[in-house]
Design a protein around this motif. Structure first.
Motif, PDB file in Angstrom:
ATOM      1  N   VAL A 128       4.954   6.634  15.793  1.00  0.00           N
ATOM      2  CA  VAL A 128       6.151   6.033  15.207  1.00  0.00           C
ATOM      3  C   VAL A 128       5.772   4.803  14.397  1.00  0.00           C
ATOM      4  N   SER A 129       5.005   3.907  14.999  1.00  0.00           N
ATOM      5  CA  SER A 129       4.637   2.656  14.339  1.00  0.00           C
ATOM      6  C   SER A 129       3.877   2.921  13.046  1.00  0.00           C
ATOM      7  N   HIS A 130       2.864   3.768  13.111  1.00  0.00           N
ATOM      8  CA  HIS A 130       2.047   4.028  11.925  1.00  0.00           C
ATOM      9  C   HIS A 130       2.854   4.718  10.823  1.00  0.00           C
ATOM     10  N   ASN A 131       3.685   5.676  11.191  1.00  0.00           N
ATOM     11  CA  ASN A 131       4.498   6.355  10.177  1.00  0.00           C
ATOM     12  C   ASN A 131       5.492   5.398   9.522  1.00  0.00           C
ATOM     13  N   LEU A 132       6.091   4.509  10.310  1.00  0.00           N
ATOM     14  CA  LEU A 132       6.998   3.512   9.723  1.00  0.00           C
ATOM     15  C   LEU A 132       6.238   2.562   8.812  1.00  0.00           C
ATOM     16  N   GLN A 133       5.041   2.145   9.224  1.00  0.00           N
ATOM     17  CA  GLN A 133       4.239   1.240   8.389  1.00  0.00           C
ATOM     18  C   GLN A 133       3.822   1.900   7.083  1.00  0.00           C
ATOM     19  N   LYS A 134       3.386   3.153   7.142  1.00  0.00           N
ATOM     20  CA  LYS A 134       2.986   3.857   5.919  1.00  0.00           C
ATOM     21  C   LYS A 134       4.161   3.966   4.951  1.00  0.00           C
ATOM     22  N   THR A 135       5.325   4.296   5.491  1.00  0.00           N
ATOM     23  CA  THR A 135       6.515   4.420   4.653  1.00  0.00           C
ATOM     24  C   THR A 135       6.901   3.058   4.070  1.00  0.00           C
ATOM     25  N   ALA A 136       6.838   2.030   4.903  1.00  0.00           N
ATOM     26  CA  ALA A 136       7.164   0.678   4.429  1.00  0.00           C
ATOM     27  C   ALA A 136       6.213   0.255   3.319  1.00  0.00           C
ATOM     28  N   ARG A 137       4.934   0.564   3.447  1.00  0.00           N
ATOM     29  CA  ARG A 137       3.974   0.202   2.392  1.00  0.00           C
ATOM     30  C   ARG A 137       4.264   0.972   1.103  1.00  0.00           C
ATOM     31  N   ALA A 138       4.570   2.257   1.217  1.00  0.00           N
ATOM     32  CA  ALA A 138       4.847   3.062   0.020  1.00  0.00           C
ATOM     33  C   ALA A 138       6.111   2.566  -0.688  1.00  0.00           C
ATOM     34  N   VAL A 139       7.165   2.340   0.072  1.00  0.00           N
ATOM     35  CA  VAL A 139       8.408   1.825  -0.513  1.00  0.00           C
ATOM     36  C   VAL A 139       8.188   0.400  -1.020  1.00  0.00           C
ATOM     37  N   GLY A 140       7.427  -0.382  -0.269  1.00  0.00           N
ATOM     38  CA  GLY A 140       7.132  -1.756  -0.667  1.00  0.00           C
ATOM     39  C   GLY A 140       6.446  -1.836  -2.007  1.00  0.00           C
ATOM     40  N   ARG A 141       5.601  -0.857  -2.329  1.00  0.00           N
ATOM     41  CA  ARG A 141       4.933  -0.850  -3.638  1.00  0.00           C
ATOM     42  C   ARG A 141       5.949  -0.734  -4.777  1.00  0.00           C
ATOM     43  N   VAL A 142       6.985   0.073  -4.585  1.00  0.00           N
ATOM     44  CA  VAL A 142       8.031   0.205  -5.605  1.00  0.00           C
ATOM     45  C   VAL A 142       8.721  -1.143  -5.801  1.00  0.00           C
ATOM     46  N   PHE A 143       9.074  -1.792  -4.694  1.00  0.00           N
ATOM     47  CA  PHE A 143       9.750  -3.084  -4.784  1.00  0.00           C
ATOM     48  C   PHE A 143       8.828  -4.140  -5.389  1.00  0.00           C
ATOM     49  N   ALA A 144       7.550  -4.138  -5.001  1.00  0.00           N
ATOM     50  CA  ALA A 144       6.599  -5.111  -5.549  1.00  0.00           C
ATOM     51  C   ALA A 144       6.470  -4.938  -7.060  1.00  0.00           C
ATOM     52  N   GLU A 145       6.393  -3.699  -7.496  1.00  0.00           N
ATOM     53  CA  GLU A 145       6.266  -3.406  -8.929  1.00  0.00           C
ATOM     54  C   GLU A 145       7.474  -3.927  -9.710  1.00  0.00           C
ATOM     55  N   GLU A 146       8.650  -3.648  -9.216  1.00  0.00           N
ATOM     56  CA  GLU A 146       9.869  -4.091  -9.906  1.00  0.00           C
ATOM     57  C   GLU A 146      10.045  -5.605  -9.825  1.00  0.00           C
ATOM     58  N   MET A 147       9.684  -6.202  -8.684  1.00  0.00           N
ATOM     59  CA  MET A 147       9.910  -7.633  -8.461  1.00  0.00           C
ATOM     60  C   MET A 147       8.876  -8.510  -9.177  1.00  0.00           C
ATOM     61  N   ARG A 148       7.727  -7.948  -9.524  1.00  0.00           N
ATOM     62  CA  ARG A 148       6.625  -8.741 -10.080  1.00  0.00           C
ATOM     63  C   ARG A 148       7.080  -9.646 -11.224  1.00  0.00           C
ATOM     64  N   ALA A 149       7.830  -9.133 -12.166  1.00  0.00           N
ATOM     65  CA  ALA A 149       8.253  -9.925 -13.336  1.00  0.00           C
ATOM     66  C   ALA A 149       9.192 -11.067 -12.964  1.00  0.00           C
ATOM     67  N   SER A 150       9.860 -10.961 -11.831  1.00  0.00           N
ATOM     68  CA  SER A 150      10.801 -12.011 -11.423  1.00  0.00           C
ATOM     69  C   SER A 150      10.088 -13.248 -10.881  1.00  0.00           C
ATOM     70  N   GLY A 151       8.817 -13.083 -10.520  1.00  0.00           N
ATOM     71  CA  GLY A 151       8.081 -14.202  -9.938  1.00  0.00           C
ATOM     72  C   GLY A 151       8.248 -14.306  -8.429  1.00  0.00           C
ATOM     73  N   LEU A 152       9.060 -13.453  -7.847  1.00  0.00           N
ATOM     74  CA  LEU A 152       9.218 -13.418  -6.395  1.00  0.00           C
ATOM     75  C   LEU A 152       8.535 -12.165  -5.865  1.00  0.00           C
ATOM     76  N   THR A 153       8.000 -12.272  -4.660  1.00  0.00           N
ATOM     77  CA  THR A 153       7.433 -11.089  -4.029  1.00  0.00           C
ATOM     78  C   THR A 153       8.535 -10.358  -3.270  1.00  0.00           C
ATOM     79  N   ARG A 154       8.234  -9.150  -2.874  1.00  0.00           N
ATOM     80  CA  ARG A 154       9.205  -8.365  -2.104  1.00  0.00           C
ATOM     81  C   ARG A 154       9.464  -8.990  -0.741  1.00  0.00           C
ATOM     82  N   ASN A 155       8.565  -9.853  -0.272  1.00  0.00           N
ATOM     83  CA  ASN A 155       8.767 -10.540   0.998  1.00  0.00           C
ATOM     84  C   ASN A 155       9.545 -11.840   0.828  1.00  0.00           C
ATOM     85  N   GLN A 156       9.445 -12.467  -0.323  1.00  0.00           N
ATOM     86  CA  GLN A 156      10.150 -13.722  -0.569  1.00  0.00           C
ATOM     87  C   GLN A 156      11.632 -13.490  -0.859  1.00  0.00           C
ATOM     88  N   TYR A 157      11.927 -12.401  -1.523  1.00  0.00           N
ATOM     89  CA  TYR A 157      13.307 -12.118  -1.922  1.00  0.00           C
ATOM     90  C   TYR A 157      14.266 -12.106  -0.732  1.00  0.00           C
TER      91      TYR A 157
END
Length: 155
Positions: free
Chosen positions: A23-52
Motif C-alpha cells: 500500500v505504502s509503496h504504491n501510494l508513493q509511486k502514484t504520488a511521485r507520478a502525479v507530483g511530476r505533473v504538478f511540479a511541471e505546471e507549477m515551475r513557472a509560478s516560482g512555487l513548488t508543488r509542496n509550497q503551494y
C-alpha cells in the motif's frame, strides 16, 4: 467506501501480502507520478508543488503554530519547518509571536505570499485539470473519498 470488513476481505488479505501490492509503496509511486505533473505546471509560478498547499492552507486558516499546521498538512513538524525556511527567506511567510503566548511563534502568509499564491493558482488549476482529465471526474471523486477514508482509518 464501506469501511466495514467482511470475511471475504479477510480471505483476500493473504493475496495482498506480496510486496508488489505494498500500500505504502504504491501510494508513493502514484504520488511521485502525479507530483511530476504538478511540479511541471507549477515551475513557472516560482512555487513548488509542496509550497503551494502550505501557502493555501495559511491563506485559508490564518496564522497558526507550526505543530498545528503540520498536523493539518499530515507532515512531520521538522519537515514542515525545513519547508518553511525558503518561504520565509523569500518573504512569502512570516513568523510572528503569538499574541496570546509570546513563547510561541506562529506561521502566517505575508502579503507577498498572498500575491504569489494568486499567481500560482492558474498553474495549479492546469495541473489539477490535466490529472483529472486523464483519470476522469467520477474516478477521482471515488478515489478521493477512498483516500479520505483510509487516512481516517490509519490515524
Amino acid at each position: 467506501m464501506n469501511a466495514q470488513r467482511t470475511s471475504e476481505d479477510v480471505d483476500d488479505i493473504g493475496s495482498m501480502l506480496d510486496p508488489i501490492h505494498c500500500v505504502s509503496h504504491n501510494l508513493q509511486k502514484t504520488a511521485r507520478a502525479v507530483g511530476r505533473v504538478f511540479a511541471e505546471e507549477m515551475r513557472a509560478s516560482g512555487l513548488t508543488r509542496n509550497q503551494y498547499p502550505v501557502l493555501g492552507y495559511l491563506e485559508a486558516a490564518g496564522p497558526c503554530p507550526v505543530a498545528y499546521l503540520a498536523s493539518r498538512l499530515y507532515m512531520e513538524r521538522t519537515t514542515l519547518t525545513r519547508n518553511l525556511t525558503p518561504l520565509q527567506q523569500a518573504g512569502l511567510v512570516e513568523r510572528p509571536l503569538d499574541p496570546e503566548d509570546a513563547r510561541v511563534r506562529l506561521v502566517a502568509i505575508s502579503p507577498l505570499g498572498r500575491s504569489k499564491l494568486r499567481e500560482a493558482n492558474d498553474a495549479w488549476r492546469r495541473a489539477q485539470t490535466r490529472v483529472i482529465q486523464l483519470f476522469g471526474v467520477a474516478e477521482w471523486r471515488q478515489l478521493e473519498g477512498s483516500l479520505r477514508t483510509l487516512r481516517r482509518l490509519v490515524q
